[in-house]
Design a protein around this motif. Structure first.
Motif, PDB file in Angstrom:
ATOM      1  N   ILE A 187      57.612  76.901  85.057  1.00  0.00           N
ATOM      2  CA  ILE A 187      58.666  76.484  85.983  1.00  0.00           C
ATOM      3  C   ILE A 187      59.937  77.278  85.723  1.00  0.00           C
ATOM      4  CG2 ILE A 187      60.189  74.561  86.606  1.00  0.00           C
ATOM      5  CD1 ILE A 187      57.648  72.750  86.101  1.00  0.00           C
ATOM      6  N   ASP A 188      60.270  77.493  84.436  1.00  0.00           N
ATOM      7  CA  ASP A 188      61.431  78.326  84.098  1.00  0.00           C
ATOM      8  C   ASP A 188      61.266  79.725  84.681  1.00  0.00           C
ATOM      9  OD1 ASP A 188      62.840  76.413  82.720  1.00  0.00           O
ATOM     10  OD2 ASP A 188      62.036  76.959  80.763  1.00  0.00           O
ATOM     11  N   PHE A 189      60.045  80.263  84.558  1.00  0.00           N
ATOM     12  CA  PHE A 189      59.771  81.587  85.111  1.00  0.00           C
ATOM     13  C   PHE A 189      59.985  81.578  86.621  1.00  0.00           C
ATOM     14  CE2 PHE A 189      56.982  84.441  87.421  1.00  0.00           C
ATOM     15  CZ  PHE A 189      57.235  85.663  86.831  1.00  0.00           C
ATOM     16  N   LEU A 190      59.427  80.569  87.294  1.00  0.00           N
ATOM     17  CA  LEU A 190      59.517  80.505  88.752  1.00  0.00           C
ATOM     18  C   LEU A 190      60.965  80.377  89.224  1.00  0.00           C
ATOM     19  CD1 LEU A 190      56.443  78.217  89.485  1.00  0.00           C
ATOM     20  CD2 LEU A 190      56.726  80.564  90.273  1.00  0.00           C
ATOM     21  N   VAL A 191      61.747  79.555  88.522  1.00  0.00           N
ATOM     22  CA  VAL A 191      63.157  79.405  88.891  1.00  0.00           C
ATOM     23  C   VAL A 191      63.884  80.738  88.744  1.00  0.00           C
ATOM     24  CG1 VAL A 191      65.348  78.345  88.246  1.00  0.00           C
ATOM     25  CG2 VAL A 191      63.282  76.940  88.354  1.00  0.00           C
ATOM     26  N   ASN A 192      63.725  81.375  87.586  1.00  0.00           N
ATOM     27  CA  ASN A 192      64.430  82.635  87.321  1.00  0.00           C
ATOM     28  C   ASN A 192      63.915  83.771  88.205  1.00  0.00           C
ATOM     29  OD1 ASN A 192      65.972  81.408  85.303  1.00  0.00           O
ATOM     30  ND2 ASN A 192      64.439  81.850  83.734  1.00  0.00           N
ATOM     31  N   TYR A 193      62.600  83.833  88.373  1.00  0.00           N
ATOM     32  CA  TYR A 193      62.009  84.921  89.146  1.00  0.00           C
ATOM     33  C   TYR A 193      62.330  84.780  90.627  1.00  0.00           C
ATOM     34  CZ  TYR A 193      58.685  88.755  89.841  1.00  0.00           C
ATOM     35  OH  TYR A 193      58.113  89.978  90.127  1.00  0.00           O
ATOM     36  N   THR A 194      62.402  83.528  91.099  1.00  0.00           N
ATOM     37  CA  THR A 194      62.765  83.298  92.496  1.00  0.00           C
ATOM     38  C   THR A 194      64.168  83.832  92.772  1.00  0.00           C
ATOM     39  OG1 THR A 194      61.359  81.328  92.672  1.00  0.00           O
ATOM     40  CG2 THR A 194      63.142  81.532  94.264  1.00  0.00           C
ATOM     41  N   ILE A 195      65.096  83.565  91.843  1.00  0.00           N
ATOM     42  CA  ILE A 195      66.472  84.054  92.000  1.00  0.00           C
ATOM     43  C   ILE A 195      66.507  85.580  92.014  1.00  0.00           C
ATOM     44  CG2 ILE A 195      68.739  84.160  90.908  1.00  0.00           C
ATOM     45  CD1 ILE A 195      68.151  81.292  89.856  1.00  0.00           C
ATOM     46  N   VAL A 196      65.777  86.205  91.058  1.00  0.00           N
ATOM     47  CA  VAL A 196      65.715  87.672  90.993  1.00  0.00           C
ATOM     48  C   VAL A 196      65.084  88.237  92.259  1.00  0.00           C
ATOM     49  CG1 VAL A 196      64.631  89.625  89.809  1.00  0.00           C
ATOM     50  CG2 VAL A 196      65.660  87.777  88.481  1.00  0.00           C
ATOM     51  N   HIS A 197      64.008  87.600  92.712  1.00  0.00           N
ATOM     52  CA  HIS A 197      63.308  88.061  93.910  1.00  0.00           C
ATOM     53  C   HIS A 197      64.210  87.987  95.140  1.00  0.00           C
ATOM     54  CE1 HIS A 197      60.375  88.657  97.029  1.00  0.00           C
ATOM     55  NE2 HIS A 197      60.544  87.434  97.481  1.00  0.00           N
ATOM     56  N   PHE A 198      64.928  86.882  95.279  1.00  0.00           N
ATOM     57  CA  PHE A 198      65.821  86.736  96.422  1.00  0.00           C
ATOM     58  C   PHE A 198      66.915  87.800  96.406  1.00  0.00           C
ATOM     59  CE2 PHE A 198      64.937  81.902  97.025  1.00  0.00           C
ATOM     60  CZ  PHE A 198      63.723  82.212  97.606  1.00  0.00           C
ATOM     61  N   GLU A 199      67.436  88.107  95.221  1.00  0.00           N
ATOM     62  CA  GLU A 199      68.452  89.155  95.110  1.00  0.00           C
ATOM     63  C   GLU A 199      67.882  90.513  95.531  1.00  0.00           C
ATOM     64  OE1 GLU A 199      69.759  88.950  91.084  1.00  0.00           O
ATOM     65  OE2 GLU A 199      71.140  87.272  91.439  1.00  0.00           O
ATOM     66  N   THR A 200      66.621  90.773  95.141  1.00  0.00           N
ATOM     67  CA  THR A 200      65.963  92.027  95.524  1.00  0.00           C
ATOM     68  C   THR A 200      65.833  92.120  97.042  1.00  0.00           C
ATOM     69  OG1 THR A 200      64.691  92.049  93.470  1.00  0.00           O
ATOM     70  CG2 THR A 200      63.876  93.425  95.273  1.00  0.00           C
ATOM     71  N   GLU A 201      65.383  91.031  97.655  1.00  0.00           N
ATOM     72  CA  GLU A 201      65.228  91.007  99.112  1.00  0.00           C
ATOM     73  C   GLU A 201      66.571  91.225  99.813  1.00  0.00           C
ATOM     74  OE1 GLU A 201      63.418  87.565 100.746  1.00  0.00           O
ATOM     75  OE2 GLU A 201      61.388  88.126 100.178  1.00  0.00           O
ATOM     76  N   GLN A 202      67.588  90.553  99.317  1.00  0.00           N
ATOM     77  CA  GLN A 202      68.899  90.636  99.964  1.00  0.00           C
ATOM     78  C   GLN A 202      69.507  92.038  99.835  1.00  0.00           C
ATOM     79  OE1 GLN A 202      69.556  85.941  98.961  1.00  0.00           O
ATOM     80  NE2 GLN A 202      71.078  87.374  98.195  1.00  0.00           N
ATOM     81  N   ASN A 203      69.329  92.673  98.688  1.00  0.00           N
ATOM     82  CA  ASN A 203      69.824  94.044  98.517  1.00  0.00           C
ATOM     83  C   ASN A 203      69.105  94.996  99.473  1.00  0.00           C
ATOM     84  OD1 ASN A 203      71.647  93.366  96.507  1.00  0.00           O
ATOM     85  ND2 ASN A 203      70.196  93.740  94.850  1.00  0.00           N
TER      86      ASN A 203
END
Length: 292
Positions: A50-66
């Motif tokens: 769950i920690d991975f999913l929370v952190n990775y989701t944030i990183v993934h969203f930042e990648t998409e937005q950039n």
């Protein structure tokens, strides 16, 4: 472990697809633990996932937005808001599990996350490459026209389900369906949606929204129930895009699931119209009412 990833989820952007694959892989691992019935002895591993999913989701969203900024994506602001709202949902589930780790909350988290991710990947993210808007504000002369438009987009454009017939009638206190989802949407105003669907329709939509299957709607587990309620949120998101500017007004959704009957009286929804949609998979009754 059977993978939840499907080749049809590819967006055509390698970096995004690689991150999506990682998300589906971790959710699949979490799903395997939840279905084993032994989640308590695997609590440490669950929380690490769950920690991975929370952190990775944030990183993934930042990648998409950039990436969207680089491509001058037309729905960038709306996409950011969708990401922000769902990030808050994931963080809230993590908080709940830290406070009270239970099979029910874990399964609710998995069902919500998986249904949201499949829809977001297949519908929203695929529009980035072609610079297609996520949703567009539209003006309708009446409620029935508004519902018909939402249904057309949902069934034919999103899920490839041909509509055989539609007809409307006045709400008389009940909505038919084996599964009935009630969604309350709150933005600048409050709105109520009811979705009553046949057994087969519920099974088909669940499969399309999660990539998984269930065999009996009356014995669904919390993963399946949570995913079905997320369907209510997803359909209502598309409906709300036609009546409120979600890029300016954050919209929250709360769904409840009823089986075989709906007789709640906590909202006054008299004088409302139900649209009955007939397909090869049975029918869906849809009611919309703006709440005072």
């Amino acid at each position: 472990m059977a993978t939840l990833w499907k080749e049809e989820y590819r967006t055509g952007i390698d970096k995004i697809d690689e991150q999506h694959y990682q998300l589906f892989d971790k959710i699949g691992h979490l799903l395997e633990i939840a279905r084993s019935g032994d989640e308590q002895s695997n609590k440490k591993e669950c929380m690490e996932l769950i920690d991975f999913l929370v952190n990775y989701t944030i990183v993934h969203f930042e990648t998409e937005q950039n990436l969207q900024l680089e491509r001058h994506y037309v729905s960038y602001a709306q996409h950011v808001l969708i990401h922000k709202e769902f990030t808050n949902t994931v963080i809230e589930y993590k908080k709940l599990l830290n406070e009270n780790f239970s099979a029910k909350i874990l399964k609710n988290f998995i069902g919500t996350l998986l249904a949201w991710l499949v829809n977001h990947v297949c519908v929203c993210d695929r529009k980035i490459m072609k610079n297609i808007p996520i949703h567009e504000m539209e003006i309708f002369a009446d409620t029935e026209g508004f519902i018909r438009n939402v249904v057309q987009k949902l069934f034919t454009e999103m899920y490839n389900i041909p509509i055989l017939e539609t007809k409307s009638f006045m709400y008389k206190g009940s909505v038919d369906g084996a599964a009935i989802i009630r969604t309350i949407a709150e933005g600048s105003n409050r709105h109520l949606f009811l979705y009553g669907m046949s057994d087969k329709m519920a099974e088909v939509l669940y499969n399309k929204i999660s990539g998984m299957t269930f065999t009996n709607i009356d014995v669904m587990d919390d993963i399946e129930k949570s995913a079905l309620m997320e369907i209510g949120n997803i359909i209502s998101t598309y409906a709300m895009s036609a009546i409120e500017d979600s890029a300016k007004h954050g919209i929250s959704f709360k769904s409840d699931l009823y089986l075989r009957e709906y007789n709640a009286t906590d909202y006054n929804i008299t004088n409302s119209v139900i649209l009955e949609v007939v397909t090869n998979y049975g029918k869906m009754d849809i009611l919309y009412s703006r709440l005072k």
